[in-house]
Design a protein around this motif. Structure first.
Motif, PDB file in Angstrom:
ATOM      1  N   MET A   1      41.895  55.431   8.902  1.00 42.87           N
ATOM      2  CA  MET A   1      41.071  54.248   8.662  1.00 42.87           C
ATOM      3  C   MET A   1      39.759  54.292   9.452  1.00 42.87           C
ATOM      4  N   GLN A   2      39.526  55.371  10.169  1.00 42.24           N
ATOM      5  CA  GLN A   2      38.294  55.614  10.914  1.00 42.24           C
ATOM      6  C   GLN A   2      37.983  54.509  11.923  1.00 42.24           C
ATOM      7  N   PHE A   3      39.027  54.019  12.599  1.00 41.73           N
ATOM      8  CA  PHE A   3      38.831  52.976  13.603  1.00 41.73           C
ATOM      9  C   PHE A   3      37.928  53.450  14.733  1.00 41.73           C
ATOM     10  N   GLU A   4      38.106  54.686  15.154  1.00 42.54           N
ATOM     11  CA  GLU A   4      37.319  55.176  16.279  1.00 42.54           C
ATOM     12  C   GLU A   4      35.823  55.112  15.963  1.00 42.54           C
ATOM     13  N   GLU A   5      35.449  55.561  14.773  1.00 38.94           N
ATOM     14  CA  GLU A   5      34.043  55.515  14.380  1.00 38.94           C
ATOM     15  C   GLU A   5      33.541  54.083  14.310  1.00 38.94           C
ATOM     16  N   THR A   6      34.361  53.194  13.784  1.00 40.03           N
ATOM     17  CA  THR A   6      33.985  51.780  13.677  1.00 40.03           C
ATOM     18  C   THR A   6      33.790  51.183  15.057  1.00 40.03           C
ATOM     19  N   PHE A   7      34.722  51.447  15.982  1.00 39.34           N
ATOM     20  CA  PHE A   7      34.595  50.926  17.337  1.00 39.34           C
ATOM     21  C   PHE A   7      33.361  51.476  18.041  1.00 39.34           C
ATOM     22  N   LEU A   8      33.039  52.738  17.794  1.00 45.85           N
ATOM     23  CA  LEU A   8      31.838  53.316  18.408  1.00 45.85           C
ATOM     24  C   LEU A   8      30.574  52.631  17.892  1.00 45.85           C
ATOM     25  N   ILE A   9      30.537  52.326  16.601  1.00 41.41           N
ATOM     26  CA  ILE A   9      29.386  51.620  16.027  1.00 41.41           C
ATOM     27  C   ILE A   9      29.258  50.230  16.642  1.00 41.41           C
ATOM     28  N   ILE A  10      30.382  49.518  16.731  1.00 40.21           N
ATOM     29  CA  ILE A  10      30.378  48.172  17.329  1.00 40.21           C
ATOM     30  C   ILE A  10      29.924  48.251  18.784  1.00 40.21           C
ATOM     31  N   LYS A  11      30.434  49.219  19.507  1.00 44.16           N
ATOM     32  CA  LYS A  11      30.060  49.397  20.917  1.00 44.16           C
ATOM     33  C   LYS A  11      28.557  49.612  21.051  1.00 44.16           C
ATOM     34  N   GLU A  12      28.007  50.496  20.243  1.00 48.73           N
ATOM     35  CA  GLU A  12      26.568  50.782  20.308  1.00 48.73           C
ATOM     36  C   GLU A  12      25.733  49.550  19.971  1.00 48.73           C
ATOM     37  N   ARG A  13      26.161  48.797  18.971  1.00 51.52           N
ATOM     38  CA  ARG A  13      25.431  47.571  18.595  1.00 51.52           C
ATOM     39  C   ARG A  13      25.472  46.536  19.711  1.00 51.52           C
ATOM     40  N   LEU A  14      26.639  46.362  20.318  1.00 54.01           N
ATOM     41  CA  LEU A  14      26.758  45.419  21.426  1.00 54.01           C
ATOM     42  C   LEU A  14      25.868  45.834  22.595  1.00 54.01           C
ATOM     43  N   LEU A  15      25.868  47.119  22.919  1.00 56.63           N
ATOM     44  CA  LEU A  15      25.020  47.609  24.011  1.00 56.63           C
ATOM     45  C   LEU A  15      23.544  47.405  23.695  1.00 56.63           C
ATOM     46  N   MET A  16      23.159  47.609  22.441  1.00 59.24           N
ATOM     47  CA  MET A  16      21.774  47.371  22.028  1.00 59.24           C
ATOM     48  C   MET A  16      21.402  45.898  22.199  1.00 59.24           C
ATOM     49  N   GLU A  17      22.307  45.000  21.822  1.00 54.58           N
ATOM     50  CA  GLU A  17      22.052  43.565  21.954  1.00 54.58           C
ATOM     51  C   GLU A  17      21.951  43.172  23.426  1.00 54.58           C
ATOM     52  N   MET A  18      22.741  43.798  24.270  1.00 52.08           N
ATOM     53  CA  MET A  18      22.666  43.529  25.709  1.00 52.08           C
ATOM     54  C   MET A  18      21.327  43.994  26.260  1.00 52.08           C
ATOM     55  N   GLU A  19      20.914  45.196  25.874  1.00 46.06           N
ATOM     56  CA  GLU A  19      19.636  45.729  26.360  1.00 46.06           C
ATOM     57  C   GLU A  19      18.464  44.894  25.852  1.00 46.06           C
ATOM     58  N   ALA A  20      18.579  44.330  24.656  1.00 45.48           N
ATOM     59  CA  ALA A  20      17.521  43.493  24.085  1.00 45.48           C
ATOM     60  C   ALA A  20      17.514  42.095  24.696  1.00 45.48           C
ATOM     61  N   GLY A  21      18.551  41.770  25.473  1.00 44.37           N
ATOM     62  CA  GLY A  21      18.606  40.475  26.123  1.00 44.37           C
ATOM     63  C   GLY A  21      19.220  39.366  25.293  1.00 44.37           C
ATOM     64  N   ARG A  22      19.774  39.714  24.138  1.00 45.49           N
ATOM     65  CA  ARG A  22      20.399  38.698  23.290  1.00 45.49           C
ATOM     66  C   ARG A  22      21.847  38.418  23.693  1.00 45.49           C
ATOM     67  N   LEU A  23      22.460  39.357  24.389  1.00 42.88           N
ATOM     68  CA  LEU A  23      23.800  39.175  24.945  1.00 42.88           C
ATOM     69  C   LEU A  23      23.737  39.418  26.447  1.00 42.88           C
ATOM     70  N   LYS A  24      24.569  38.700  27.157  1.00 46.33           N
ATOM     71  CA  LYS A  24      24.656  38.928  28.596  1.00 46.33           C
ATOM     72  C   LYS A  24      25.172  40.337  28.834  1.00 46.33           C
ATOM     73  N   LYS A  25      24.703  40.949  29.893  1.00 42.79           N
ATOM     74  CA  LYS A  25      25.187  42.287  30.233  1.00 42.79           C
ATOM     75  C   LYS A  25      26.558  42.148  30.872  1.00 42.79           C
ATOM     76  N   VAL A  26      27.553  42.584  30.131  1.00 39.02           N
ATOM     77  CA  VAL A  26      28.958  42.522  30.533  1.00 39.02           C
ATOM     78  C   VAL A  26      29.544  43.908  30.277  1.00 39.02           C
ATOM     79  N   PRO A  27      30.419  44.394  31.144  1.00 40.60           N
ATOM     80  CA  PRO A  27      31.034  45.701  30.847  1.00 40.60           C
ATOM     81  C   PRO A  27      31.650  45.700  29.447  1.00 40.60           C
ATOM     82  N   ILE A  28      31.371  46.734  28.690  1.00 43.60           N
ATOM     83  CA  ILE A  28      31.786  46.788  27.287  1.00 43.60           C
ATOM     84  C   ILE A  28      33.303  46.684  27.142  1.00 43.60           C
ATOM     85  N   HIS A  29      34.063  47.214  28.088  1.00 51.39           N
ATOM     86  CA  HIS A  29      35.522  47.094  27.995  1.00 51.39           C
ATOM     87  C   HIS A  29      35.957  45.643  28.156  1.00 51.39           C
ATOM     88  N   THR A  30      35.208  44.866  28.933  1.00 53.29           N
ATOM     89  CA  THR A  30      35.520  43.448  29.083  1.00 53.29           C
ATOM     90  C   THR A  30      35.301  42.711  27.768  1.00 53.29           C
TER      91      THR A  30
END
Length: 90
Positions: free
Chosen positions: A6-35
């Motif tokens: 079901m390609q979960f790993e690829e999906t999770f990597l995409i979600i992780k990258e998007r979340l990190l991008m949003e954090m760097e852009a200041g739209r999300l608080k910087k929180v450890p991604i595992h949290t």
């Protein structure tokens, strides 16, 4: 395995990258991604995993579980909103 098929790993990597991008852009608080992952998926899955326990302790019967989940949805949204750098406008 089903996980790989079901390609979960690829999906999770995409979600992780998007979340990190949003954090760097200041739209999300910087929180450890595992949290973020544990909080979000815990809020989603724990009630489903413990449905029988929740029903037997807190609810009258299983039909009340859907009502409980609708209430729980607001709690999930609240926590996701708290991660934003500014208030959510829905």
């Amino acid at each position: 395995s089903i996980f790989q098929e079901m390609q979960f790993e690829e999906t999770f990597l995409i979600i992780k990258e998007r979340l990190l991008m949003e954090m760097e852009a200041g739209r999300l608080k910087k929180v450890p991604i595992h949290t973020v992952f544990i909080t979000f998926y815990g809020l989603l899955t724990f009630p489903l995993i413990t449905k029988n326990l929740i029903t037997s302790i807190f609810l009258k019967d299983t039909t009340d579980f859907s009502v409980f989940m609708l209430e729980w949805k607001q709690y999930i949204l609240f926590h996701l909103e708290q991660m934003q750098s500014r208030p959510c406008r829905t």
